[in-house]
Design a protein around this motif. Structure first.
Motif, short mmCIF file in Angstrom:
data_model
loop_
_atom_site.label_atom_id
_atom_site.label_comp_id
_atom_site.label_asym_id
_atom_site.label_seq_id
_atom_site.Cartn_x
_atom_site.Cartn_y
_atom_site.Cartn_z
N ASP A 281 0.86 -1.17 0.00
CA ASP A 281 0.00 0.00 0.00
C ASP A 281 0.90 1.22 0.00
O ASP A 281 2.13 1.11 0.04
N SER A 282 0.29 2.38 -0.07
CA SER A 282 1.08 3.62 -0.18
C SER A 282 1.90 3.90 1.07
O SER A 282 2.86 4.69 1.03
N PRO B 291 -4.77 3.63 7.40
CA PRO B 291 -3.75 4.44 6.71
C PRO B 291 -3.21 5.54 7.62
O PRO B 291 -3.83 5.90 8.64
#
Length: 1030
Positions: free
Chosen positions: A165-166, A247
């Protein structure tokens, strides 16, 4: 739309349509505009503008339309959509120009005022960077341990899921390898990398393990250095939602929880290492030398830990919020409000500003990061930094100004396992001599694309992102026939299953590449495999080197360029963008050519030059291999550790005083003492170290002797020493008479009253209600109280007297918004309160003293001139001398609505390199300016560090709103009771001045926070927190 080839097709379509757009059934819009030429407008105004995927979708629909009339209408509407975007872009550019002009004026005014304050003229030497790397402070030999913090992403030592993921990208690899490399350095005892514990079914179980040891890459030389708790470790701190991986944008409300958990681990490990390393049963903790925060969230946490533990801080920004905000605004796709809602960008920027305020050193990868990105921040000015460092070197006062040192230390790499390939493709069939040796599978996967696999391979390794400029590379290759005849092109563009499953931006880039391959008929010359593993990357480099190929990074701008270093380690010359980090890499390695990424011909010429000239290729390869060691982890760590040794010693002062008083039990520090322990926070402990050098604002008064006696008595009392032999005055007797420690240490629970009312009457009523609710526990001594307020201690005395309360009803008093800490006196002979001088030494870091005071008075004068309309008799803001203390400058405000918001005053002070904490209190009628590391919540953390008070058994009573430091009282491991109906009248005005919503700071769903009506039974709220029983 730079980098999206579909715009060319769109332009061709507009040109093909031509005149009928104007003449054949023109729309109302075109009639209103007259004769509009979409092709010319597109070229002149738009082609350099946007990367808009929704426009690409419209273009796809237009192409699929069979009806000529409908197709023309779609293209026409698309033109007007682009025109509207271009108009928005121009509006943004105008606003941006105004903002930059305003910022430039503010910076110039700030520098001018700083120059006026620093009376000594600047010399010519201050115009340049002439300051040596070593601080002027004396350096003692130290016993060290280092801590680093990286809060987001999935972090583990092996099989890292990079690209999952980022949040799990190159930064994760960097922090893990840095911790591992530091733990492998000779003399380093321990390194802790603190991160978030994630116990979620969505991720691997290993991310939920509390501790993970990082195995050294080469442990042969470490056998003699290893101790019981030595080495490098990943320590996972539980905070945030349980059983859920979120996140980084959603972690901000939980930062305080991480700080408290990390602080508990650090103190525990300090005590353990004190027993293991120092030994002798002395029990002296080994405090960190520094705390290293990575990225904005960990930087914010590291700043709070630095203040709570009184140790230096280091920051690595990795990616900066202000730079990202500017880039997003330039794209024109999102408004500032939408950007802030999506990325929590304003909270991130404030975290970075606070990190700059507190950091001793900021580590960057390139000079570009300093000159182009960090200069965007209020707290850093390259010109002012050079001037301040020059004055420090000459031992000239900076009048309370401080600037962190920006240090360029490129990321390291592990080269021990890399063996550059010396053969070439002619040797590819030489495996008969070694029949068991097989080519890596990824080689066959790449070479199956090539009709002639023996040609040199031009390698590009980047994700399909417009910023990576891959389409320009393919065009350069396709349009240069000599290059096509001499070389192949390999594009490693991440992993994909199907183009339709990719993001719109990535699929757009990939489709453009495929169209270009078809356009230039590059079949058999360009490879674009669908899959590769992280472990295949070294083999890909080896294949390119074996073919005598070249590595290319054509990105429009590259912040650093770690792939360039990796390629050089395998013997690959490079062609790279001249924008960003590759410039610094090329200066050291000298192993290739730099090009303008926008110049297609420059790209092809540089590639052709390296591929065709074998002597140049061999020279670049040799230079890279010869100089690559400068990017190794050992070199990185040597520079890193040498910088840390220049820090001025900072650690809890009572530890050094205890050491000094131990006499024969304390061993002198040996010059041979080396770095011992590195953890999430860098910590150096100085055995027998000297005390703090005191506040920068030192004033001589007739009461200094008396103050010294009081301070000595308090220090002895707080250390629990019997000073009966030294009793020479009632002042000393009061500190040492009956008990060794303050009562706050003996309580089972601590209740903190931090209510910010408008009037004294309401505050007294609420305080009595809380005291009466736990009368039984107060009587048996299990519950103690702390009063936390913006008032001065003399005002607290009046407050207690007016309400019929006694100082003995409280164990401690946090005054002046957290800049002063008092305990209830153990003797009534010399007054009701005892000041904690250790707390002053704990929070005085970077206190501006008299220089700050002069700047604040000048600011108040400017506010009075602007708001009073020339009426000299009307003073809106005035310095309240009778309310100010050594560590708190208090200003009285007559018209709160006429005073600039708190963030504006904070900005003014940061621009002038003054580091402090500004608090608007009492409905905006008072401004307290205190040390940057002081606050009401930081005072509670100090009590935990100093006296071991369990934060989980601490309850903070607050209202629904309060002073501008209100938000800090609601987060962390302590419990909070929010009394409904308790607020200050100007709370909305005070808190709307914040550049981000309160939900970005505190979690409204926390189990540690309960709400209770003011007129309800407080005990019920405490029962909900499971603190009291019936």
């Amino acid at each position: 739309m730079a980098g999206n080839d579909w715009v060319n097709s769109y332009l061709e379509a507009i040109l093909d349509v031509g005149q009928p757009l104007d003449d054949a059934r023109p729309s109302l819009l075109l009639r209103e505009r007259g004769r509009f030429t979409p092709s010319r407008y597109f070229v002149e105004e738009v082609i350099t503008g946007y990367d808009e995927t929704d426009l690409h979708k419209s273009w796809t629909k237009a192409v699929a339309t069979r009806s000529t009339q409908e197709r023309n209408t779609r293209l026409e509407n698309m033109c007007w959509r682009i025109w509207n975007l271009a108009r928005q872009k121009k509006q943004h550019e105008e606003k941006e120009a105004q903002r930059l002009a305003k910022r430039r004026l503010e910076r110039e005014r700030g520098r001018r005022e700083v120059t006026d304050d620093m009376s000594e003229e600047f010399s010519e030497g201050e115009k340049g960077d002439i300051v040596s790397d070593v601080s002027t402070h004396g350096i003692k030999s130290r016993l060290a341990r280092i801590n680093s913090a990286d809060l987001h992403g999935l972090i583990r030592g092996e099989n890292m899921e990079l690209g999952r993921d980022s949040d799990t990208g190159g930064q994760v690899k960097y922090v893990v390898e840095l911790a591992r490399a530091l733990g492998s350095m000779p003399g380093v005892y321990r390194v802790d990398l603190l991160t978030r514990q994630v116990s979620s079914p969505d991720v691997d179980y290993s991310y939920g393990e509390p501790t993970e040891m990082l195995t050294p890459r080469d442990s042969e030389d470490l056998s003699d250095e290893m101790g019981e708790s030595s080495g490098a470790y990943i320590v996972r701190i539980p905070f945030g939602p349980k059983d859920k991986y979120i996140p980084k944008e959603l972690l901000w409300p939980h930062i305080a929880e991480f700080v408290d958990g990390a602080m508990s681990h650090i103190i525990q490990m300090s005590n353990v290492l004190g027993e293991q390393v120092v030994g002798g049963g002395s029990g002296k903790p080994i405090w960190p030398s520094a705390i290293h925060g990575h990225y904005a969230d960990a930087g914010d946490a590291a700043a709070l830990l630095s203040g709570a533990l009184n140790v230096p801080m280091i920051l690595t920004g990795h990616s900066l919020g202000r730079d990202k905000l500017e880039q997003l605004l330039k794209q024109g796709r999102l408004s500032k409000e939408e950007i802030n809602s999506t990325y929590k960008i304003m909270r991130r920027i404030e975290g970075e500003e606070l990190s700059v305020d507190v950091s001793e050193m900021v580590i960057t990868s390139t000079r570009q990061e300093i000159d182009e990105q960090w200069r965007l921040y209020d707290g850093f000015d390259p010109i002012l930094e050079r001037k301040l460092r020059a004055r420090i070197k000459r031992n000239v006062s900076c009048y309370g100004r401080f600037m962190p040192r920006m240090v360029k230390i490129p990321p390291g790499m592990e080269f021990n396992h890399i063996v550059p390939h010396d053969g070439d493709m002619e040797d590819a069939d030489g495996n008969e001599e070694h029949p068991t040796s097989r080519d890596p599978p990824i080689w066959a996967e790449i070479m199956r694309f090539f009709s002639n696999s023996r040609k040199p391979m031009i390698l590009a390794l980047a994700r399909p992102d417009p910023k990576k400029n891959i389409t320009t590379l393919v065009k350069a290759f396709g349009e240069c026939r000599p290059l096509r005849e001499l070389a192949n092109l390999a594009l490693i563009m991440g992993n994909r299953d199907g183009i339709d499953e990719m993001s719109s931006t990535s699929s757009s880039v990939l489709l453009s590449v495929l169209k270009l391959v078809d356009k230039y008929d590059l079949y058999g010359q360009v490879a674009y495999p669908k899959h590769h593993k992280q472990s295949d990357v070294p083999d890909i480099y080896r294949l390119a080197a074996k073919s005598k190929g070249v590595f290319i990074n054509p990105a429009f701008i590259e912040p650093f360029g770690l792939t360039l270093i990796e390629a050089a380690a395998y013997g690959l010359p490079m062609v790279a963008t001249k924008n960003g980090g590759p410039v610094d890499i090329h200066r050291i390695l000298d192993n290739g050519l730099l090009v303008d990424p926008h110049d297609q011909q420059s790209l092809s010429e540089a590639l052709l030059k390296l591929v065709a000239d074998k002597h140049l290729w061999a020279k670049c390869r040799q230079n890279g291999l010869k100089n690559i060691h400068q990017f190794s982890w050992p070199e990185h760590c040597k520079t890193y550790l040498s910088r840390i040794t220049s820090f001025k010693p900072r650690h809890p002062q009572w530890q050094s005083d205890d050491d000094d008083d131990d006499g024969d039990n304390s061993e002198p520090e040996s010059p041979g003492d080396s770095f011992r322990d590195i953890s999430l926070n860098l910590r150096f402990s100085f055995d027998g170290g000297s005390g703090n050098d005191g506040s920068m604002n030192q004033e001589v008064s007739s009461s200094m002797d008396r103050k010294s006696k009081i301070e000595a008595a308090v220090l002895n009392w707080s250390k629990g020493k019997d000073s009966s032999r030294k009793m020479g005055s009632s002042l000393e007797r009061s500190e040492v008479s009956s008990g060794k420690f303050p009562a706050v240490r003996r309580r089972k629970f601590i209740f903190v009253i931090a209510l910010d009312f408008d009037g004294e009457k309401d505050t007294l009523a609420a305080t009595r209600r809380i005291l009466e609710a736990v009368e039984k526990e107060r009587a048996d001594g299990s519950v103690g109280f702390i009063l936390s307020t913006s008032l001065k201690i003399s005002e607290i005395t009046s407050f207690l007297e007016s309400g019929g309360l006694s100082p003995n009803d409280f164990d401690a008093f946090v005054c002046n918004s957290g800049s002063d800490l008092y305990y209830t006196s153990l003797s009534s002979e010399d007054g009701p309160f005892v000041v904690d001088f250790y707390y002053h030494s704990h929070v005085e870091y970077r206190w501006g003293g008299e220089g700050l005071r002069k700047t604040l008075i000048r600011w108040a004068s400017s506010v009075n001139e602007k708001r009073s309309g020339g009426d000299d008799d009307e003073q809106i803001v005035t310095l309240a001398e009778h309310l100010s203390t050594d560590y708190c400058y208090t200003f009285a405000v007559k018209k709160p609505a006429a005073v600039p918001p708190v963030r504006e005053l904070r900005k003014v002070l940061r621009i002038q390199a003054l580091r402090c904490h500004v608090v608007y209190s009492q409905s905006g009628t008072r401004i307290n300016v205190i040390p940057v590391l002081a606050s009401r919540v930081q005072a509670l953390r100090y009590l935990f560090v100093r006296w071991g008070i369990d934060l989980a058994k601490m309850v903070v009573f607050v209202g629904e709103s309060g002073d501008t430091d209100y938000e800090g009282l609601l987060g962390g491991l302590h419990k909070s009771v929010v009394l409904e109906g308790v607020s200050c009248s100007a709370s909305n005005a005070l808190h709307t001045n914040r550049s981000y919503p309160l939900t970005d700071v505190i979690s409204l769903e926390s189990n540690n926070v309960v709400h209770a009506p003011l007129d309800s039974d407080v005990r019920e709220a405490l029962k909900k927190l499971e603190l009291l029983e019936d």
